[in-house]
Design a protein around this motif. Structure first.
Motif, PDB file in Angstrom:
ATOM      1  N   LYS A 135      34.523 -17.467  12.569  1.00 27.26           N
ATOM      2  CA  LYS A 135      34.946 -18.138  11.343  1.00 27.26           C
ATOM      3  C   LYS A 135      35.377 -17.139  10.275  1.00 27.26           C
ATOM      4  O   LYS A 135      35.651 -17.522   9.144  1.00 27.26           O
ATOM      5  CB  LYS A 135      33.810 -19.012  10.809  1.00 27.26           C
ATOM      6  CG  LYS A 135      33.384 -20.105  11.783  1.00 27.26           C
ATOM      7  CD  LYS A 135      32.198 -20.905  11.277  1.00 27.26           C
ATOM      8  CE  LYS A 135      31.712 -21.853  12.368  1.00 27.26           C
ATOM      9  NZ  LYS A 135      30.403 -22.442  12.029  1.00 27.26           N
TER      10      LYS A 135
ATOM     11  N   LEU B  59      33.642 -15.125   8.531  1.00 26.81           N
ATOM     12  CA  LEU B  59      32.784 -15.257   7.354  1.00 26.81           C
ATOM     13  C   LEU B  59      32.500 -13.898   6.732  1.00 26.81           C
ATOM     14  O   LEU B  59      32.325 -12.910   7.437  1.00 26.81           O
ATOM     15  CB  LEU B  59      31.461 -15.919   7.732  1.00 26.81           C
ATOM     16  CG  LEU B  59      31.541 -17.273   8.450  1.00 26.81           C
ATOM     17  CD1 LEU B  59      30.142 -17.760   8.806  1.00 26.81           C
ATOM     18  CD2 LEU B  59      32.248 -18.299   7.572  1.00 26.81           C
TER      19      LEU B  59
ATOM     20  N   GLY C  11      25.178 -21.699  13.103  1.00 28.45           N
ATOM     21  CA  GLY C  11      25.370 -21.906  14.543  1.00 28.45           C
ATOM     22  C   GLY C  11      24.991 -20.700  15.387  1.00 28.45           C
ATOM     23  O   GLY C  11      25.023 -20.759  16.619  1.00 28.45           O
TER      24      GLY C  11
ATOM     25  N   ASN D 139      23.329 -18.242  17.691  1.00 28.61           N
ATOM     26  CA  ASN D 139      22.498 -18.762  18.762  1.00 28.61           C
ATOM     27  C   ASN D 139      21.919 -17.625  19.596  1.00 28.61           C
ATOM     28  O   ASN D 139      22.552 -17.169  20.538  1.00 28.61           O
ATOM     29  CB  ASN D 139      23.382 -19.678  19.618  1.00 28.61           C
ATOM     30  CG  ASN D 139      22.595 -20.596  20.494  1.00 28.61           C
ATOM     31  OD1 ASN D 139      21.383 -20.724  20.337  1.00 28.61           O
ATOM     32  ND2 ASN D 139      23.267 -21.228  21.428  1.00 28.61           N
TER      33      ASN D 139
ATOM     34  N   GLU E 186      28.273 -19.531  18.081  1.00 28.62           N
ATOM     35  CA  GLU E 186      28.221 -20.948  18.450  1.00 28.62           C
ATOM     36  C   GLU E 186      29.362 -21.356  19.370  1.00 28.62           C
ATOM     37  O   GLU E 186      29.241 -22.325  20.098  1.00 28.62           O
ATOM     38  CB  GLU E 186      28.217 -21.841  17.196  1.00 28.62           C
ATOM     39  CG  GLU E 186      29.507 -21.811  16.382  1.00 28.62           C
ATOM     40  CD  GLU E 186      29.500 -22.821  15.227  1.00 28.62           C
ATOM     41  OE1 GLU E 186      28.425 -23.157  14.731  1.00 28.62           O
ATOM     42  OE2 GLU E 186      30.593 -23.264  14.842  1.00 28.62           O
TER      43      GLU E 186
ATOM     44  N   SER F 171      29.866 -24.286   6.009  1.00 25.41           N
ATOM     45  CA  SER F 171      30.924 -23.541   6.706  1.00 25.41           C
ATOM     46  C   SER F 171      31.731 -24.501   7.571  1.00 25.41           C
ATOM     47  O   SER F 171      32.952 -24.470   7.592  1.00 25.41           O
ATOM     48  CB  SER F 171      30.347 -22.476   7.636  1.00 25.41           C
ATOM     49  OG  SER F 171      29.484 -21.633   6.948  1.00 25.41           O
ATOM     50  N   GLY F 172      31.035 -25.337   8.318  1.00 25.00           N
ATOM     51  CA  GLY F 172      31.710 -26.259   9.249  1.00 25.00           C
ATOM     52  C   GLY F 172      31.671 -25.723  10.663  1.00 25.00           C
ATOM     53  O   GLY F 172      31.797 -24.511  10.872  1.00 25.00           O
ATOM     54  N   ASP F 173      31.501 -26.629  11.616  1.00 23.17           N
ATOM     55  CA  ASP F 173      31.512 -26.216  13.024  1.00 23.17           C
ATOM     56  C   ASP F 173      32.885 -25.675  13.376  1.00 23.17           C
ATOM     57  O   ASP F 173      33.890 -26.102  12.832  1.00 23.17           O
ATOM     58  CB  ASP F 173      31.228 -27.426  13.935  1.00 23.17           C
ATOM     59  CG  ASP F 173      29.838 -27.994  13.716  1.00 23.17           C
ATOM     60  OD1 ASP F 173      28.903 -27.193  13.565  1.00 23.17           O
ATOM     61  OD2 ASP F 173      29.703 -29.229  13.689  1.00 23.17           O
ATOM     62  N   HIS F 174      32.914 -24.788  14.325  1.00 24.13           N
ATOM     63  CA  HIS F 174      34.182 -24.199  14.755  1.00 24.13           C
ATOM     64  C   HIS F 174      35.079 -25.268  15.396  1.00 24.13           C
ATOM     65  O   HIS F 174      34.591 -26.176  16.066  1.00 24.13           O
ATOM     66  CB  HIS F 174      33.910 -23.093  15.769  1.00 24.13           C
ATOM     67  CG  HIS F 174      35.075 -22.187  15.974  1.00 24.13           C
ATOM     68  ND1 HIS F 174      36.082 -22.483  16.863  1.00 24.13           N
ATOM     69  CD2 HIS F 174      35.418 -21.020  15.395  1.00 24.13           C
ATOM     70  CE1 HIS F 174      36.990 -21.519  16.824  1.00 24.13           C
ATOM     71  NE2 HIS F 174      36.614 -20.625  15.944  1.00 24.13           N
TER      72      HIS F 174
ATOM     73  N   GLN G  11      36.765 -25.293  17.922  1.00 23.70           N
ATOM     74  CA  GLN G  11      36.634 -25.389  19.379  1.00 23.70           C
ATOM     75  C   GLN G  11      35.750 -26.528  19.851  1.00 23.70           C
ATOM     76  O   GLN G  11      35.855 -26.977  20.981  1.00 23.70           O
ATOM     77  CB  GLN G  11      36.056 -24.088  19.928  1.00 23.70           C
ATOM     78  CG  GLN G  11      37.129 -23.165  20.384  1.00 23.70           C
ATOM     79  CD  GLN G  11      36.596 -21.996  21.163  1.00 23.70           C
ATOM     80  OE1 GLN G  11      35.484 -22.005  21.676  1.00 23.70           O
ATOM     81  NE2 GLN G  11      37.397 -20.966  21.250  1.00 23.70           N
ATOM     82  N   PHE G  12      34.845 -26.984  18.977  1.00 22.24           N
ATOM     83  CA  PHE G  12      33.939 -28.053  19.381  1.00 22.24           C
ATOM     84  C   PHE G  12      34.601 -29.421  19.359  1.00 22.24           C
ATOM     85  O   PHE G  12      34.100 -30.365  19.949  1.00 22.24           O
ATOM     86  CB  PHE G  12      32.733 -28.105  18.437  1.00 22.24           C
ATOM     87  CG  PHE G  12      31.819 -26.948  18.606  1.00 22.24           C
ATOM     88  CD1 PHE G  12      30.998 -26.886  19.711  1.00 22.24           C
ATOM     89  CD2 PHE G  12      31.794 -25.928  17.684  1.00 22.24           C
ATOM     90  CE1 PHE G  12      30.158 -25.811  19.886  1.00 22.24           C
ATOM     91  CE2 PHE G  12      30.959 -24.846  17.850  1.00 22.24           C
ATOM     92  CZ  PHE G  12      30.135 -24.786  18.953  1.00 22.24           C
TER      93      PHE G  12
ATOM     94  N   PHE H  69      38.823 -21.308   6.734  1.00 22.29           N
ATOM     95  CA  PHE H  69      37.828 -20.332   6.296  1.00 22.29           C
ATOM     96  C   PHE H  69      38.400 -19.329   5.294  1.00 22.29           C
ATOM     97  O   PHE H  69      38.187 -18.123   5.416  1.00 22.29           O
ATOM     98  CB  PHE H  69      37.198 -19.601   7.493  1.00 22.29           C
ATOM     99  CG  PHE H  69      36.524 -20.531   8.464  1.00 22.29           C
ATOM    100  CD1 PHE H  69      35.362 -21.204   8.110  1.00 22.29           C
ATOM    101  CD2 PHE H  69      37.056 -20.764   9.721  1.00 22.29           C
ATOM    102  CE1 PHE H  69      34.743 -22.087   8.996  1.00 22.29           C
ATOM    103  CE2 PHE H  69      36.445 -21.643  10.606  1.00 22.29           C
ATOM    104  CZ  PHE H  69      35.279 -22.307  10.240  1.00 22.29           C
TER     105      PHE H  69
ATOM    106  N   ASP I 286      34.016 -18.749   2.406  1.00 22.86           N
ATOM    107  CA  ASP I 286      32.917 -19.240   3.225  1.00 22.86           C
ATOM    108  C   ASP I 286      31.974 -20.095   2.383  1.00 22.86           C
ATOM    109  O   ASP I 286      32.176 -20.269   1.176  1.00 22.86           O
ATOM    110  CB  ASP I 286      32.208 -18.088   3.962  1.00 22.86           C
ATOM    111  CG  ASP I 286      31.548 -17.084   3.021  1.00 22.86           C
ATOM    112  OD1 ASP I 286      31.236 -17.444   1.865  1.00 22.86           O
ATOM    113  OD2 ASP I 286      31.328 -15.931   3.455  1.00 22.86           O
TER     114      ASP I 286
ATOM    115  N   PRO J  30      23.736 -25.257  19.462  1.00 24.53           N
ATOM    116  CA  PRO J  30      23.463 -23.930  18.926  1.00 24.53           C
ATOM    117  C   PRO J  30      22.606 -24.004  17.656  1.00 24.53           C
ATOM    118  O   PRO J  30      22.791 -24.894  16.832  1.00 24.53           O
ATOM    119  CB  PRO J  30      24.848 -23.377  18.590  1.00 24.53           C
ATOM    120  CG  PRO J  30      25.819 -24.212  19.342  1.00 24.53           C
ATOM    121  CD  PRO J  30      25.182 -25.545  19.535  1.00 24.53           C
TER     122      PRO J  30
END
Ligand code: SF4
Ligand code: SF4
Lengths: 225, 307, 115
Positions: A154, A156, A163, A165, A170, B108-111, B113-114, B124, B127, B237
């Motif tokens: 992301k 960041l 996330g 892990n 994630e 942030s929010g899930d990526h 890809q999910f 992004f 952040d 995760p």
């Protein structure tokens, strides 16, 4: 170095299908090292094209040459005498080289034969991993030498996100979490204080085309061609 | 008062807060939001409206928030950094406030890809940490991120999420501290199943004085089944589901698992009520909104305070 | 030992199959060969450690290139044997020849301009 990946053959075939005389131009620097667009790859592509076009009953006359670098005027000059004999050019250099080639011969269609994928390290022969997105404001000094822009999914600046892990990102278990690694490295160096301050929003430098003039150099009145 | 939101009033009056969650529909039916809202009305102080949760496109969280306001509930507008740049974010914050939204959760929010658009470019631009400070700057200083003045400060009660379980554990409390220094007023945690680890996290937060600087709402998601527990343990995760939870659910008949899941949640809530440094519970009953009235009742959360 | 193997096989000697490059195999096909196969030492027994493994990867690469171009990948193959296995060598030559006969001649030969 800059790494690139050969485009699928079908895509290249489509790009040049209307052209009868095509010059394939390789580059002997980064893309040669990463096995995408050097002399060998030029030969393979030319052979493929020759066969593919014959099979399609649309033969093509091909030339091939690999320059030392396509991002340098000095080397591009080598092509000045020969380009007139072709009706299109295929470049196997990175995106920079392809553009510089196109700029030098503005009346010739120039087609890319590779997808430029980034700035990467050489992990082993044929195996490259991206490390930098050339953001223009390097923060590696605060992040233990691990780039959050590139290595965090992301990008960041104040990670890790929720996330993370057990050391993985994630997005998938095989991708290390950059911020986990940043934490571990700074901890080992006794420099966790680097992470306590909120990093302000990045002033993105890659939103307009960038020019770099090193100290002690000036931009000539008009670039020589 | 920073925002005058119901949630802020409940918390500042010293009540134990109780918040819920609602996922907007994957379509344009306002009815879907209204149907779910019925179960939450009067039973929670504020309702989180998720923002393209798990990177699946859904009705905009500000829009679903407004429907909630029409229904007489208070939304907690979630905003992720994945889908918009700093201009869009600030514009949405102003618009949301203008239309009566008073709580925001910065994530942030899930990526991508999910989700259902895995090849989308994640934005992004800033952040979640930087989003928190942006909202704070707009609200307290009346300035945009750029430093330019804005006319009409957005009164927003600023929230953030915290995951006490992700590795490295020792860093989690510092990350919470960082969010607090960036400007959060309240924090909702990831679903808690590992109580031992959470107690330790809160102890550290208490020691650092963090629980006096921001309100902490403990995240609770009742397990609907053994399958869900196993999925959360193995596949999500940053989720920490200890073996006790699995074996408790394994110990009862299949048709009693949901009840067992609720019992576990109720025990947790009872403990949170007594836990120093915890100021409320955030109940994430995912696609289980209709069970919220019962859970609220049995947890002794009703009636909700009028403030 | 005198062994019979199909006379249509033209042998090119290399010090190690690791020396065989993608372009060599591809050019052979381009110039009209009906098939190309590499015979290397047994896997794990390469005098240069990795030579035959590299060759196998290159063979696979050439096969995928042929497929992209529209030719049968089966025209290119890799075999392994240990030195002194003359009969195996002959058997592989026979197998490869049969295999190519099934595929028929290289379609490029019918096209204009193939040397
Ligand atoms: S911060 Fe990352 S992307 Fe930016 S210059 Fe440094 S390594 Fe490159
Ligand atoms: S898990 Fe780690 S690397 Fe992946 S997005 Fe989050 S902070 Fe970045």
């Amino acid at each position: 170095m800059i790494v690139a990946k050969r485009k699928p053959f079908d895509e290249i075939m489509q790009l040049v299908k209307g052209h009868k005389k095509v010059l394939v131009v390789g580059c002997g620097t980064c893309v040669a090292v990463c096995l995408a667009g050097g002399e060998k790859e030029v030969a393979v592509l030319a052979t493929e094209l020759d066969m593919g076009r014959k099979l399609a009953n649309n033969p093509v006359e091909l030339g091939s040459i690999t320059l030392e670098r396509q991002c340098d005027r000095e080397y591009l000059a080598q092509l000045d005498g020969m380009v007139k004999d072709y009706d299109a050019l295929i470049s196997m250099a990175c995106g920079v080289g392809i553009q510089f080639l196109a700029e030098r011969f503005p009346d010739k269609p120039v087609f890319p034969a590779v997808d430029t994928c980034g700035l990467a390290v050489n992990q082993d022969v044929g195996w490259y991993e991206e490390r930098c997105r050339s953001c223009g404001r390097c923060v590696l000094g605060l992040t233990g030498g691990i780039c959050p822009v590139t290595m965090c999914a992301k990008g960041l600046y104040n990670g890790p996100c929720g996330g993370t892990n057990k050391g993985s990102c994630e997005i998938n278990a095989d991708q290390p979490c950059a911020w986990f690694n940043i934490y571990e490295r700074l901890k080992a160096q006794g420099r966790l204080d680097c992470l306590l301050k909120v990093q302000p929003p990045q002033e993105w430098k890659d939103t307009t085309p960038r020019t770099l003039i090193q100290p002690g150099y000036t931009k000539p009145e008009k670039a020589k061609t | 008062m920073k925002s005058g939101s119901n949630l802020e009033k409940v918390l500042t009056a010293g009540h134990f807060a109780f918040t819920g969650e609602l996922g907007p529909p994957r379509g344009a039916h306002a009815e879907e939001v209204r149907k779910k809202a019925v179960f939450l009305k009067g039973r929670v102080d504020s309702v989180n409206i998720t923002d393209n949760q798990t990177a699946m496109v859904r009705m905009a969280s500000w829009a679903a928030s407004l429907i909630l306001i029409q229904e007489g509930l208070e939304p907690n507008y979630q905003m992720v950094c994945r889908d918009r740049n700093r201009l869009a974010m600030q514009a949405d914050i102003l618009g949301a406030c203008a239309l009566g939204i008073r709580n925001m959760l910065c994530l942030s929010g899930d990526h991508c890809q999910f989700g259902d658009h895995p090849t989308a470019k994640g934005v992004f631009d800033i952040d979640s940490m930087q989003l928190i400070s942006t909202v704070k700057k707009m609200r307290d200083e009346g300035k945009f991120l750029s430093g330019a003045d804005l006319d009409g400060k957005p009164q927003i009660f600023i929230g953030a999420a915290s995951n006490p379980f992700a590795d490295p554990f020792e860093w989690r409390v510092h990350r919470l501290a960082k969010k607090i220094s960036a400007g959060v007023d309240f924090v909702q945690t990831q679903c808690i199943y590992n109580m031992a680890k959470f107690r330790e996290f809160i102890r550290q937060a208490n020691d650092m004085g963090l629980t006096e600087k921001a309100y902490i709402l403990a995240g609770v998601t009742p397990m609907k089944s053994l399958g869900m527990a196993k999925y959360m343990k193995g596949k999500v995760p940053g989720m920490d589901v200890p073996d006790e939870i699995i074996s408790r659910l394994q110990g009862v008949a299949r048709d009693k698992q949901a009840e067992e899941g609720i019992k576990i949640a109720l025990e947790q809530i009872a403990e949170f009520k007594e836990m120093k440094g915890v100021h409320g519970v955030h109940l994430m009953a995912i696609e289980w909104e209709h069970r919220v009235p019962e859970i609220a009742e049995r947890a002794g959360m009703l009636p909700r305070p009028k403030v | 030992m005198r062994l019979n193997y199909p006379s249509n096989v033209k042998i090119i000697l290399v010090p190690c199959t690791g020396k065989v490059d993608v372009i060599h195999m591809l050019t052979a096909i381009q110039k009209g060969a009906d098939g190309v196969y590499c015979v290397g030492c047994l896997e794990g027994a390469c005098h240069y450690n990795q030579g035959n493994l590299r060759c196998r990867e290159r063979v696979n690469h050439v096969r995928s290139l042929l497929q992209e171009v529209g030719l049968e990948p089966e025209r290119v193959r890799m075999y392994n044997l240990s030195s002194g296995e003359g009969p195996t060598f002959a058997a592989y030559a026979k197998e490869m020849t049969e295999n190519i006969q099934k595929l028929g001649p290289n379609p490029l030969k019918k096209k204009a301009g193939v040397a």
